[in-house]
Design a protein around this motif. Structure first.
Motif, mmCIF file in Angstrom:
data_model
loop_
_atom_site.group_PDB
_atom_site.id
_atom_site.type_symbol
_atom_site.label_atom_id
_atom_site.label_comp_id
_atom_site.label_asym_id
_atom_site.label_seq_id
_atom_site.Cartn_x
_atom_site.Cartn_y
_atom_site.Cartn_z
ATOM 1 N N ILE A 5 2.505 2.997 7.673
ATOM 2 C CA ILE A 5 2.102 1.637 7.138
ATOM 3 C C ILE A 5 0.231 2.754 5.745
ATOM 4 N N THR A 6 0.421 2.593 4.936
ATOM 5 C CA THR A 6 -0.409 3.219 3.876
ATOM 6 C C THR A 6 -1.876 2.255 4.188
ATOM 7 N N ALA A 7 -3.410 2.891 3.897
ATOM 8 C CA ALA A 7 -4.644 2.412 4.240
ATOM 9 C C ALA A 7 -5.762 3.265 3.785
ATOM 10 N N ASP A 21 -5.517 -3.379 5.267
ATOM 11 C CA ASP A 21 -4.407 -2.341 6.511
ATOM 12 C C ASP A 21 -4.875 -2.911 8.030
ATOM 13 N N THR A 22 -5.539 -4.148 8.150
ATOM 14 C CA THR A 22 -6.583 -3.706 9.485
ATOM 15 C C THR A 22 -5.024 -5.719 9.944
ATOM 16 N N ALA A 36 2.664 4.591 12.317
ATOM 17 C CA ALA A 36 1.860 6.094 12.058
ATOM 18 C C ALA A 36 1.090 5.166 10.075
ATOM 19 N N VAL A 37 -0.095 6.226 10.196
ATOM 20 C CA VAL A 37 -0.770 5.512 8.833
ATOM 21 C C VAL A 37 -0.591 6.996 7.865
ATOM 22 N N ARG A 38 -0.182 6.691 6.954
ATOM 23 C CA ARG A 38 -0.714 7.407 5.926
ATOM 24 C C ARG A 38 -1.987 7.271 5.098
ATOM 25 N N LEU A 39 -3.253 8.010 5.229
ATOM 26 C CA LEU A 39 -4.680 7.694 4.197
ATOM 27 C C LEU A 39 -4.700 8.321 3.055
ATOM 28 N N LEU A 40 -4.717 7.326 1.960
ATOM 29 C CA LEU A 40 -4.923 7.544 0.507
ATOM 30 C C LEU A 40 -6.370 7.550 0.206
#
Ligand code: GTB
Length: 217
Positions: A5-7, A21-22, A36-40
């Motif tokens: 997911i992205t956050a 995202d929560t 997994a999280v891809r931070l942007l």
């Protein structure tokens, strides 16, 4: 297949769970899916690579194998429909839970978003002080109706469902305004949601990214 997911790399609210995202993290935890999280950064969100995933350049997105989703409602519904834990088995109860998801997003959340816009983006306009109480009253109307329907029950329609997950997530945004506290039964409903182990894991995961002073670099 693994889920990504992205956050926000850094949420403007400092991790107070206002970013969407929560709700996706919470749903993933409820159905027991690792992710997994891809931070942007805000800049990266508007670049072609992210716009291919999300046409409006926002977070969150959801990727699993060949599937790419945006819109938290669609993501939570996808998770709820594909794993047990967030929707009842009985067909009518399942549809009612989905109706509550839509109610949260389409009926309860819009005036709550209006309040945020009225305060943050329009707060310095000459008419802002006149508009704010009108928006607050539209929220109170929905909260009154919701409290009447909840009527002392633990959840909106039987057991905890994706409808409650979405409604609690939407109502959480109201807490800083003080409006939620005007409705003790709804404040208690939100607290029940926050007490769920899956919610606590989701909160902790986003807090680990956002809490504390801004990171260098
Ligand atoms: N309808 C979409 C969905 O449900 O997925 C809305 C997605 C959305 O609004 N995403 C926001 C975003 O990407 C983040 S959650 N915004 C950046 C942009 O549009 O450029 C909304 C949000 C963000 C930050 C706070 N905050 O810090 O207080 C609160 C809520």
């Amino acid at each position: 297949m693994s889920i990504v997911i992205t956050a926000f790399e850094r949420s403007p609210d400092g991790g107070q769970v206002l970013a969407r995202d929560t709700r996706v993290r919470w749903a993933l935890e409820e159905v027991g899916r690792p992710y997994a999280v891809r931070l942007l950064s805000f800049t990266a969100m508007k670049q072609p690579a992210h716009l291919r995933l999300h046409p409006f350049g926002q977070i969150p997105t959801f990727e699993e194998g060949g599937l790419v989703l945006f819109e938290t409602g669609a993501i939570v519904l996808h998770l709820a429909q594909n794993r047990p834990g967030l929707l009842p088995d009985e067909a009518n109860a399942r549809d009612r839970a989905i109706a509550w998801m839509f109610a949260a997003l389409n009926t309860v959340e819009p005036p709550i978003l209006d309040l945020a816009v009225a305060k943050i983006q329009e707060g310095d306009r000459p008419w802002a002080q006149e508009r704010l109480p009108l928006v607050a009253d539209r929220i109170r109307q929905r909260l009154t109706q919701l409290a009447e329907r909840l009527d002392g029950e633990e959840w909106l329609d039987g057991g905890f469902s994706a409808g409650d997950l979405m409604m609690v997530s939407v109502l959480l945004r109201l807490r800083p305004s003080g409006l939620l506290a005007e409705y003790p039964s709804l404040a208690a409903y939100v607290a029940r949601g926050e007490a769920r182990p899956a919610y606590r894991r989701a909160f902790a995961a986003q807090w680990a990214v956002n809490a504390g002073p801004p990171k260098a670099g």
